[in-house]
Structures are given as C-alpha cells and as structure tokens.
Design a protein around this motif. Structure first.
Motif, PDB file in Angstrom:
ATOM      1  N   SER A 120     -14.434  -1.064  -5.878  1.00  0.00           N
ATOM      2  CA  SER A 120     -13.669  -0.438  -6.948  1.00  0.00           C
ATOM      3  C   SER A 120     -13.503  -1.463  -8.051  1.00  0.00           C
ATOM      4  O   SER A 120     -13.276  -2.639  -7.762  1.00  0.00           O
ATOM      5  CB  SER A 120     -12.314   0.006  -6.411  1.00  0.00           C
ATOM      6  OG  SER A 120     -11.429   0.216  -7.477  1.00  0.00           O
ATOM      7  N   GLY A 121     -13.593  -1.031  -9.283  1.00  0.00           N
ATOM      8  CA  GLY A 121     -13.632  -2.004 -10.363  1.00  0.00           C
ATOM      9  C   GLY A 121     -12.578  -1.796 -11.423  1.00  0.00           C
ATOM     10  O   GLY A 121     -12.878  -1.906 -12.612  1.00  0.00           O
ATOM     11  N   GLU A 122     -11.354  -1.511 -11.019  1.00  0.00           N
ATOM     12  CA  GLU A 122     -10.326  -1.437 -12.047  1.00  0.00           C
ATOM     13  C   GLU A 122      -8.965  -1.811 -11.508  1.00  0.00           C
ATOM     14  O   GLU A 122      -8.693  -1.727 -10.305  1.00  0.00           O
ATOM     15  CB  GLU A 122     -10.290  -0.079 -12.741  1.00  0.00           C
ATOM     16  CG  GLU A 122     -10.026   1.106 -11.882  1.00  0.00           C
ATOM     17  CD  GLU A 122     -10.134   2.404 -12.688  1.00  0.00           C
ATOM     18  OE1 GLU A 122      -9.915   2.382 -13.904  1.00  0.00           O
ATOM     19  OE2 GLU A 122     -10.424   3.434 -12.065  1.00  0.00           O
ATOM     20  N   VAL A 132      -1.900  -2.817  -9.812  1.00  0.00           N
ATOM     21  CA  VAL A 132      -2.221  -1.770  -8.852  1.00  0.00           C
ATOM     22  C   VAL A 132      -3.729  -1.537  -8.884  1.00  0.00           C
ATOM     23  O   VAL A 132      -4.353  -1.623  -9.951  1.00  0.00           O
ATOM     24  CB  VAL A 132      -1.421  -0.476  -9.133  1.00  0.00           C
ATOM     25  CG1 VAL A 132      -1.701   0.080 -10.525  1.00  0.00           C
ATOM     26  CG2 VAL A 132      -1.681   0.577  -8.070  1.00  0.00           C
ATOM     27  N   PHE A 133      -4.275  -1.287  -7.709  1.00  0.00           N
ATOM     28  CA  PHE A 133      -5.724  -1.102  -7.545  1.00  0.00           C
ATOM     29  C   PHE A 133      -5.980   0.192  -6.772  1.00  0.00           C
ATOM     30  O   PHE A 133      -5.207   0.522  -5.868  1.00  0.00           O
ATOM     31  CB  PHE A 133      -6.324  -2.230  -6.699  1.00  0.00           C
ATOM     32  CG  PHE A 133      -6.030  -3.614  -7.176  1.00  0.00           C
ATOM     33  CD1 PHE A 133      -6.954  -4.314  -7.936  1.00  0.00           C
ATOM     34  CD2 PHE A 133      -4.842  -4.237  -6.838  1.00  0.00           C
ATOM     35  CE1 PHE A 133      -6.693  -5.614  -8.351  1.00  0.00           C
ATOM     36  CE2 PHE A 133      -4.579  -5.537  -7.255  1.00  0.00           C
ATOM     37  CZ  PHE A 133      -5.499  -6.224  -8.015  1.00  0.00           C
ATOM     38  N   PRO A 134      -7.092   0.871  -7.038  1.00  0.00           N
ATOM     39  CA  PRO A 134      -7.489   1.965  -6.146  1.00  0.00           C
ATOM     40  C   PRO A 134      -7.844   1.352  -4.789  1.00  0.00           C
ATOM     41  O   PRO A 134      -8.424   0.266  -4.737  1.00  0.00           O
ATOM     42  CB  PRO A 134      -8.735   2.553  -6.804  1.00  0.00           C
ATOM     43  CG  PRO A 134      -8.781   1.985  -8.178  1.00  0.00           C
ATOM     44  CD  PRO A 134      -8.054   0.688  -8.137  1.00  0.00           C
ATOM     45  N   PHE A 135      -7.495   2.032  -3.703  1.00  0.00           N
ATOM     46  CA  PHE A 135      -7.801   1.459  -2.386  1.00  0.00           C
ATOM     47  C   PHE A 135      -8.688   2.393  -1.569  1.00  0.00           C
ATOM     48  O   PHE A 135      -9.769   2.011  -1.136  1.00  0.00           O
ATOM     49  CB  PHE A 135      -6.503   1.152  -1.646  1.00  0.00           C
ATOM     50  CG  PHE A 135      -6.701   0.432  -0.340  1.00  0.00           C
ATOM     51  CD1 PHE A 135      -7.407  -0.757  -0.291  1.00  0.00           C
ATOM     52  CD2 PHE A 135      -6.181   0.937   0.836  1.00  0.00           C
ATOM     53  CE1 PHE A 135      -7.596  -1.432   0.911  1.00  0.00           C
ATOM     54  CE2 PHE A 135      -6.362   0.272   2.044  1.00  0.00           C
ATOM     55  CZ  PHE A 135      -7.072  -0.916   2.078  1.00  0.00           C
ATOM     56  N   GLY A 189      -3.506  11.929  -3.750  1.00  0.00           N
ATOM     57  CA  GLY A 189      -4.179  11.700  -2.474  1.00  0.00           C
ATOM     58  C   GLY A 189      -4.503  10.232  -2.254  1.00  0.00           C
ATOM     59  O   GLY A 189      -4.297   9.374  -3.120  1.00  0.00           O
ATOM     60  N   GLY A 190      -5.011   9.945  -1.066  1.00  0.00           N
ATOM     61  CA  GLY A 190      -5.500   8.611  -0.750  1.00  0.00           C
ATOM     62  C   GLY A 190      -4.415   7.569  -0.614  1.00  0.00           C
ATOM     63  O   GLY A 190      -3.233   7.869  -0.429  1.00  0.00           O
ATOM     64  N   LEU A 191      -4.873   6.320  -0.699  1.00  0.00           N
ATOM     65  CA  LEU A 191      -3.985   5.159  -0.617  1.00  0.00           C
ATOM     66  C   LEU A 191      -4.252   4.281  -1.827  1.00  0.00           C
ATOM     67  O   LEU A 191      -5.411   4.078  -2.201  1.00  0.00           O
ATOM     68  CB  LEU A 191      -4.263   4.360   0.658  1.00  0.00           C
ATOM     69  CG  LEU A 191      -3.959   5.053   1.988  1.00  0.00           C
ATOM     70  CD1 LEU A 191      -4.583   4.272   3.138  1.00  0.00           C
ATOM     71  CD2 LEU A 191      -2.456   5.197   2.192  1.00  0.00           C
ATOM     72  N   GLN A 192      -3.187   3.764  -2.409  1.00  0.00           N
ATOM     73  CA  GLN A 192      -3.317   2.826  -3.509  1.00  0.00           C
ATOM     74  C   GLN A 192      -2.734   1.488  -3.052  1.00  0.00           C
ATOM     75  O   GLN A 192      -1.973   1.429  -2.089  1.00  0.00           O
ATOM     76  CB  GLN A 192      -2.583   3.337  -4.743  1.00  0.00           C
ATOM     77  CG  GLN A 192      -3.366   4.363  -5.550  1.00  0.00           C
ATOM     78  CD  GLN A 192      -3.730   5.642  -4.794  1.00  0.00           C
ATOM     79  OE1 GLN A 192      -4.904   5.905  -4.519  1.00  0.00           O
ATOM     80  NE2 GLN A 192      -2.730   6.430  -4.401  1.00  0.00           N
ATOM     81  N   ILE A 243       0.872  -1.179   0.000  1.00  0.00           N
ATOM     82  CA  ILE A 243       0.000   0.000   0.000  1.00  0.00           C
ATOM     83  C   ILE A 243       0.907   1.226   0.000  1.00  0.00           C
ATOM     84  O   ILE A 243       1.960   1.220   0.636  1.00  0.00           O
ATOM     85  CB  ILE A 243      -0.942  -0.020   1.223  1.00  0.00           C
ATOM     86  CG1 ILE A 243      -1.887  -1.225   1.093  1.00  0.00           C
ATOM     87  CG2 ILE A 243      -1.749   1.270   1.337  1.00  0.00           C
ATOM     88  CD1 ILE A 243      -2.803  -1.448   2.258  1.00  0.00           C
ATOM     89  N   PHE A 244       0.514   2.249  -0.721  1.00  0.00           N
ATOM     90  CA  PHE A 244       1.329   3.467  -0.748  1.00  0.00           C
ATOM     91  C   PHE A 244       0.430   4.693  -0.866  1.00  0.00           C
ATOM     92  O   PHE A 244      -0.720   4.606  -1.291  1.00  0.00           O
ATOM     93  CB  PHE A 244       2.365   3.435  -1.881  1.00  0.00           C
ATOM     94  CG  PHE A 244       1.793   3.162  -3.248  1.00  0.00           C
ATOM     95  CD1 PHE A 244       1.610   1.852  -3.681  1.00  0.00           C
ATOM     96  CD2 PHE A 244       1.443   4.193  -4.088  1.00  0.00           C
ATOM     97  CE1 PHE A 244       1.074   1.586  -4.939  1.00  0.00           C
ATOM     98  CE2 PHE A 244       0.909   3.946  -5.351  1.00  0.00           C
ATOM     99  CZ  PHE A 244       0.720   2.628  -5.771  1.00  0.00           C
ATOM    100  N   GLY A 245       0.990   5.824  -0.451  1.00  0.00           N
ATOM    101  CA  GLY A 245       0.243   7.076  -0.491  1.00  0.00           C
ATOM    102  C   GLY A 245       0.537   7.860  -1.753  1.00  0.00           C
ATOM    103  O   GLY A 245       1.174   7.359  -2.687  1.00  0.00           O
TER     104      GLY A 245
END
Lengths: 756, 204
Positions: A616-618, A464-467, A446-449, A439-441
C-alpha cells in the motif's frame, strides 16, 4: 479517451500551488477594514440572492466562507451586516481560523432595516490564508430569511488585509487499490477464519477474553455468548454457549478477572452469576449518573477496565438534529466510573459517535470518532483529561466546551481511509513489524486500518495507513488472545437482513509473519517527514522526489454535517533522501503547516530489495505540532537519477469519479445486484424508482436521472427509495466539492447505464 | 456515521427474539422481562406476571408507573427498534413524577432515588434501589415480583426496606383507591413501611 500526463507536469503544479501562490490574486488593502461580500462566498447552497444580498433560509449545503490573508499578525473584530425579521431558534456559528463563536441573531424588525452586529474578536496570523466561515443552523429551514450582505473585518491597526481566492482541489493521480483507492484484498500476512453461523445473525457489539480460553461477546440485540477457545473451530457453526438475553443495546464489554461488565444503552452494568449455574442472572447497575433521552442514537461505547475503573464513551443523539440540535447534558463524553462505588467522572467532552475505545501501547485511552456534525473527518483521539473534541450542542453546552477545541491525534479523512471507524487496539508483539501500532476496524468502510503515533513536544500525532480489506465482516469489536490471535466481531446497520447477516459475526485473524513490503511508520521533522518501510528499498530507489505525490489541507468543524478540506493544495517535495539501510526516506517538505493533514502517495512501482511489490502506498499524517530543531537529514543522491521507464503517476480522465465512488459509495451501494446497506445501482440510470418523501410520506414513481442522483447525494432524505429508512445515507454532498459531485454523478451514470 | 436499525411497525417481542433453539431457562427472556425502554421512558423496564399481566417500572423513580392486562392470546408488549409499548387493557396508572418520603417523627424528607439493578431468579424477579434523604444515610429497597400469577389479587409485588431506624417510616408513592394497596406480611393494611419485614403491594 484517456490522457496521460507526466508527473513532472504536476511537480510544476505543486510549486504553483504553494501557499504563496495559490492565493496570489489577493490585493492587500492599506485600509484597516475589509469587506467580505455575500456575493463572493463559496456556495450559497439552497439559498438565493436578491441582488447582492443573500437570503438564508437553509443551512445545510451552503458554504458561506471566504479566505482572508493578512500581511501582519494582529487582532481583528468581525461584524455582520444583516436584517432578520423574527428570532431564530438556533445561533449562527462564526468560525475564524478554527476558533468558534456563536451569534444569536438579534431580529432587526423590518426587512430593510440593516444592522451591524459584532460577532467576535480574533487573532489573525500573517501570511497564511485563514478561513472565515459563517454557518447557519444546519438541517433547519426557516420561513423568514436572514438577509445577509457582508461580513466586515476590522483590524485595530493596518494589517494589510486581503481577500484570497479559493484554492481548487489539486489533481490526484490515478488510483488503484492501496494507492489512492481503498485496498481490495487481505493483507498478505493475515490469515482469516470466518466463524460463520448460518442460523444466527450476530451483530457483535462488545468483546473480551475471560481468562485465556474463553471469548465473551455481546450483541446489539442483547445476547451474551461464550466461545471456548480450546474447542475445535474447524467446523461451522462455532460451538457458542448462549449465556443470557435481554441486555439493552450493549455497545461495550470488559472483563476484570472473572467479572463481566457491559455498557448498555443507559447504564454500566455488572453481570453476576450469584447462583453459580454459569449464567448471569443478576445485573448490578454500576452507574447511570448522566441524563439520557429517548434518542435512538444515544449509546455507551466501550469499554475498557483499568485499575478500579471502567472507561467508556457516550454518543450524542441524532433525532433532533433537524430541529434544534438539542442534546441531553453530558452527551459526547469520555466517562470514568469506579467499579465498586459507581463514582462517575467526565474525563473529556465533544465526542460525537465515538464507537471505538481501546488502549494504546503506553496504556493511554484511544477513541475513534465518526465524521458528521462538528466532525469534518473521522478521528483517532488519544484522550487527554479535560480535553474538548469539538462536537457542540445547543445550550446547555457540554461543561468542557470551549472556543478552541483539542485536535485528534490523527485525522481519518472520510471516504479515503475511514467512514465509521471502530475499536482501536494495539498490535501485539507477535505481529512483527506492526507490533505496538494501533489498528482499528470500520463498520462502513470495512477492513482494518493502522496508525503510527508519536509525540512532538508532548502532543500526540501520527499517520494512518491502509492495512487490510478482504474481510467478509464489517469489524466492530476485537479481543486479542495471549497467542496474538485476533478475535473480531462484525456488525451492520441498515435494513436488509441478508446484508446484515453476511457482514456480521465472528472472525478469527492470525498474523502469519509472511514478509510484506509496506509503509511502516512516518515521523515528522522540522523540515519534512521521514517514512519507514518494512523492508529495504532496492538499491538506488527512492531518491527521486517526483515519486512522492504530496498534498495538504486543514479541517474546519461546523455544525453542518462533514466538511470540505481547508486550503487543499499540493505540497512541494523538495528532495528525497534514502537512509543507509534503505528502510527510511526523508522527504524535505518546506510548506508544512501545523494544524493540517499531509497526504503522501507513493507509486506502486517503487521497488524493494526483496522484489516484493509495495502493498500500500499512502499515508495521512496529522501535523498538530511541528518539531523545533529536529531536522531530517538531507543528502544528494549517490548517483544521477535515472528517469523511470513509466511515469511514477498517471492522470486520466474519469479517474476522479471512479475513485470517489469507490471511497464514498461502494461500501453501501453495489454497481451490480449485490445487496448492501443501500440500494444496488445496476441499471439505475433511466430506470423508474419508487421513492418516498419522508416529509409528507407521499410515494411516487420517478425516473432516475443524473439530476435525481445529484439530489440524492446532496439531500439523501429528500426522496428515499421505498423500503429504505431516512438517515441511512449520510449527506456526503457536504464533504464533496461541486466539481467532485459532477465527477461522481458522471461516473455513476456511465457505470450504471452500461450495466442495464 | 449513524447506527440505526429500523422496523416499520411494532412487533410482538416473541417475533423479535433473536435466539434460535435456545432453552427457555436463559435469564432475561425478553418475552417475560424486557429491559428496553417502555412508553418513551428511557430508563424503564417491563415484567410479565403470570400469563398476561405486565408491570412497567420507571427505574429512576422506583415506581411501577403502569400495569396492564395483555389482550387474550396476544402479546402485551410490542417492540419497535429497541423500544417497547404496552398493548392491552390498562389496570393501573400511577401519575409521575412521584416522591418517596422518608419520615422521622413528623418531619418528611423527599428522597433521591438511585437504581441498583435487577435479578432474574428462578421463580421471581428482583429489583433494587437506594434512597437518600438529606443526610448521609441511605435506605435500601428490594422489590420482588413472582413469575406466577397472583392468587387473591390480580397483581402482587413484595417490597422490603432496609435502613429504617425506630420511629422512622417510608411512605410508598402510588398508593390509594383504585391503585396499589400496601399490606404487611400478615395481610394487615399499611400506609407506610416501618421495619425490614417484607410487605405486599397488590392491585385488587
């Protein structure tokens, strides 16, 4: 008015866009040589034509490229036909299917004295259109042009060479948060406590736990703080203990037992408390065995302590990128320093702004790097000793520099899933299904991926996914407590103190374990990709191959900022097979190509057994290596597919501009009055703006027309809004196609005119 | 993406300090001890002695390359972004690059310099370097700068060298008329350091 298309239409398009077809106009030449004329390049940028001759004075914005296809594999040599009256201060880059050579343009003397220069010899693959790019020095403007007529490609034998057409960016379905667009909310299984301190702006730049109960963190401004984790944190401000001041732009902090190490601007330092008063008063320089300059962008990011060594990465300078792109030697390295002796080793090179270093589940070193010159997209890198990750400087080059660079484990497409990725960490066992994932910022996006890594034939790659979004801070540094609580620190750039204060500071993040229906992992097979979910799909769901929108492309690094996608096209999803437990779907993808990114979009309406909607779907999977003889299992659907009540995907007019704005602009520009890193855009269209020409310092008032918006995207430093510095805005025009820029400008004009 | 924090002009360090309500006793108070680069030297720092005397060190050369008096009632060190500049009347400038020479008999050997660190003690600041000649032996230099203003001279530093053997001496760069004076702890003028005793460097 919106128009809708059924997914079926696009599925047909997908087949049309398959490699064999998108370059279909290629006429293979029986001759051994092929001309690549200047008139057929992608984009001349700010340069001009004189008849069939391109007069090149500026690199940035020009895309002097062609796609070339060969019927047979072989070797070719590449020649340029040009004139140049006087020497240049930098070399041209020629990249042939990802392999770089540099061309020191030899002056020809008189304007009309045409010369042929051999630029290099390269292998060419059969069948696959390969990109040939001639890249002038970026950022620099020359008074005397290189007059360029064509490249000539010659095979040692008849290879059936042909020019291929430029593929258009394939259509993308309408986007909503988490589905083609950045997430907009907090992940359902995260609980966040904002440890706000209204009196302090804490731009957190390094963070680590000392023991189980003390969080140490440093700030960009040079302070060191301690937080007692046993203290009650329910009341603001958090009870911080200020330990010291005066660190020099620390960008990393690591702890070994009770010992504290920081990576400062120009040295690695151990902080010692020799008098025992709890405040470090002695700074031991562990190492500074590398050159440095006064460049504002030279940082040491990190840090990780493993065994007897501290590891960190160094960024390259930016101040001279518009002049000669010189770098102090060894910049852009992954560095290893012995904690006691200070013995310093360079483990890897070719990094740019590697503002994140962490450990993978297997103890490997993971680095995130930021898009820009030589990085057409952001990266998550699993460091290999001796590797070169492609940022190249003018001579003296990095000692590990070589023509064929090493690939990242995961490409992080700019604006789609990252913009300024920061520290990666491995999710602990208490983080449920995500345990062991990376996980990374991101200090801009913004956010976490989240990333899932796997090895194929010893090569690291993954998805990699949106988190999560929905966090106030732009998270930069992390420390995991023994209880699985994540301590996170935010940071900001820019000039607006209110914005910097708002997004900087400490956050406590807890994983609650609340069930969520999410994409969990993606594993490559020889014939496709298997995606795994956190929960089973609803019975009968997932079998329809049309419910998966797939696109693929490659990347080409150049000395120009960013880079457009190479061979962007839809990918054919030939079939979808759901596993017995309905937690996995195998997608048969006949067109996978090593060295490319596969992007998958799933519809929001894909049902789960639990009834939870898909979070999340990608995902973006980087195909570094296609596994051999590891086939995914293909089975027919157990019963005939029922067409969905609504199409899986919709395609609306205006969607593209909105999505581009969300992905590329919204992190820094609000459509309302909210101050972010860049100017707010409410009512901008048609308004008067005070702008400064950084080249002359002249301030003027202009009307913000569509043309002004376009110029600001293409050349952010040409006219800077009064009160904002140069170089704050990246030249994203280099990443977007002309069509995308049109769509983006149209959207901004529409959105900001309505809000006057 | 770039990280950058820009200010439009140089500001006094006092105004740029970020601490709120913190005790002055915190080590490395930037008002008196700045570890940001000075005068475009990437590895340098600046110290204040007394009320208004500033010394700027080039850490890669182990030398005070300039010493100046802050203007009356005004800061002597101005900060912009993460760099600093001097402000005031220059008292001494040492031409660089300098060479530390390690002499054994009549043979002088130039030394390479390695910065080892610094400390902010209660009443003084300490800096350390390691010097290496052609061989494997090294010399350790420790320099102390009292926080309080100097008495007889305008500026005083103290220096100690460890590792010299008999008949060896270390030539200190930057000495001379109008520049730094080297003397023994007893106040005797000296031209080189020959033992581990503390020596003084003063600016008349």
């Amino acid at each position: 008015m919106l128009t809708f298309f059924h997914r079926h239409t696009v599925a047909m398009s997908a087949r049309f866009f398959c490699l064999a077809h998108i370059f279909a106009f290629a006429a293979f030449s029986p001759a051994r040589a092929l001309d690549l004329p200047a008139t057929l390049i992608f984009d001349k940028g700010p340069n001009r034509y004189a008849g069939e001759v391109l007069e090149i004075t500026r690199g940035r914005g020009a895309t002097i490229g062609w796609y070339v296809q060969a019927q047979q594999a072989g070797e070719v040599r590449v020649l340029a036909e040009y004139t140049c009256e006087r020497p240049l201060n930098q070399a041209y880059q020629l990249s042939f299917d990802g392999q770089d050579v540099f061309w020191d343009v030899e002056p020809t003397g008189k304007k009309k004295e045409w010369r042929r220069a051999e630029l290099g010899r390269f292998p060419i693959r059969a069948g696959l259109p390969v990109l040939v790019l001639l890249v002038p020095p970026s950022g620099t403007k020359y008074e005397h042009p290189v007059r360029f007529q064509k490249l000539i490609i010659e095979g040692a034998e008849t290879l059936g060479l042909a020019l291929a057409s430029t593929p258009p960016e394939p259509p993308a379905p309408d986007a909503t948060p988490g589905f083609g667009q950045k997430l907009a909310a907090l992940h359902p299984a995260l609980r966040v406590q904002d440890l706000r301190d209204e009196d302090r702006t804490l731009r957190v730049s390094g963070m680590a736990l000392r023991g189980e109960d003390e969080l140490l963190f440093c700030t960009w401004d040079g302070d060191l703080f301690s937080l007692d984790l046993k203290a009650r944190l329910t009341e603001a401000p958090p009870p911080l203990r200020h330990l010291m001041r005066g660190l020099s732009e620390p960008m990393g902090l690591a702890v070994l037992g009770q010992r504290i190490f920081v990576t400062e601007k120009n040295e690695v330092t151990e902080l010692l408390d020799e008098d025992g008063d709890g405040l470090p008063e002695t700074l031991r320089c562990v190492s500074h065995d590398w050159p440095c300059s006064m460049d504002y962008h030279e940082y040491l990011f990190g840090a990780v302590v493993k065994g007897e060594h501290i590891y960190f990465s160094s960024s390259v300078g930016m101040a001279r990128r518009g002049m000669d792109n010189y770098q102090a030697p060894l910049r852009g390295s992954l560095v290893k320093v012995h904690l006691e002796t200070g013995h310093t080793e360079i483990l890897a090179g070719g990094l740019r702004t590697p503002d994140g270093l962490g450990l993978g589940a297997d103890g490997s070193l993971l680095v995130t790097d930021n898009q820009g010159e030589w990085l057409p997209a952001n990266k998550l890198i699993r460091i290999q000793e001796g590797a070169f990750y492609q940022f190249r400087s003018t001579p003296p080059r990095h000692p590990l520099d070589r023509s064929q660079a090493d690939s990242p484990a995961v490409w992080l497409p700019q604006g789609e899933i990252a913009a300024s990725p920061t520290q990666p960490f491995t999710a602990p066992p208490s983080w449920g299904p995500y345990a062991g994932q990376v996980i990374f910022g991101d200090a801009t996006f913004g956010g976490l991926q989240r990333a899932f890594l796997e090895e194929v034939d010893g090569i690291s790659q993954g998805a990699v996914f949106p988190f999560s979004q929905g966090l106030r801070h732009l998270l930069h540094r992390f420390a995991l407590g023994p209880d699985g609580v994540l301590w996170a620190g935010g940071i900001a750039r820019g000039k607006d103190p209110e914005f910097i204060h708002r997004v900087s500071g400490l956050t406590r993040i807890e994983f609650t374990g609340q069930p969520v229906f999410d994409l969990l992992a993606a594993r490559l097979r020889s014939n496709g990709i298997e995606i795994e979910f956190t929960q089973p799909l609803a019975e009968g769901a997932g079998w329809d191959s049309e419910a998966y929108h797939a696109a693929q492309w490659g990347y080409q690094a150049t000395q120009t900022y960013g880079g457009q996608k190479v061979r962007p096209r839809l990918a054919e999803v030939r079939s979808a097979t759901v596993s017995e437990d309905r937690r996995r779907v195998f997608l048969e993808l006949p067109g996978l190509v090593a060295g490319e990114v596969l992007h998958l979009r799933l519809p929001q309406t894909l049902p789960s057994e639990s009834g939870l909607p898909l979070w999340s779907g990608e995902l973006w999977y980087t195909v570094n290596r296609l596994p051999t003889a590891h086939l995914g299992s293909i089975r027919p659907a157990p019963r005939p597919l029922t067409p969905p009540a609504q199409p899986w995907f919709r395609y609306s007019e205006g969607n593209e501009g909105k999505t581009l704005f969300q992905n590329f602009c919204s992190a820094c520009h609000s459509l309302e009055d909210t101050k972010l890193a860049g100017p707010a855009l409410r009512g901008i269209t048609g308004s008067q703006r005070r702008v400064r020409d950084p080249a002359t310092g002249a301030v003027s008032e202009i009307e913000a027309t569509a043309e002004y918006l376009r110029q600001s995207i293409l050349e952010p430093n040409a006219l800077v809004v009064e009160g904002y510095p140069e170089n704050l805005m990246p030249p994203i025009g280099a990443i977007l196609t002309s069509r995308q820029i049109d769509a983006l400008v149209e959207y901004i004009v529409q959105a900001t005119s309505a809000k006057k | 993406m770039l990280f950058r924090y820009l200010c439009l002009s140089f500001f006094p360090l006092l105004a740029a300090s970020s601490a709120v309500g913190e005790p002055r006793s915190l080590p490395f108070d930037p008002e008196a001890f700045s570890r940001l680069s000075v005068e475009d030297r990437p590895r340098s720092l600046a110290l204040r002695q007394g009320q208004g005397i500033w010394l700027a060190y080039d850490l890669e050369q182990a030398v005070v390359f300039q010493c100046w008096q802050a203007p009356e009632g005004k800061p002597g060190l101005l900060k912009r972004d993460f760099t600093t500049r001097s402000s005031g009347k220059m008292l001494c400038v040492v031409e660089t690059p300098v060479v530390w020479q390690w002499m054994s008999g009549q043979v002088a050997e130039p030394c390479s310099v390695r910065y080892l660190g610094c400390a902010d003690r209660a009443d003084h600041v300490e800096l350390r370097w390691e010097l290496r000649g052609g061989g494997v032996r090294t010399l350790q230099i420790c320099e102390r700068v009292a926080r309080a203003g100097a008495q007889a001279a305008r500026v005083v530093r103290e220096i100690q060298v460890k590792g010299l053997q008999s008949k060896e001496k270390l030539l200190v760069p930057g000495l001379g008329a109008g520049a730094w004076h080297l003397s023994t702890s007893a106040g005797e003028p000296a031209h080189a350091i020959t033992d581990e005793a503390w020596h003084q460097l003063s600016l008349p």
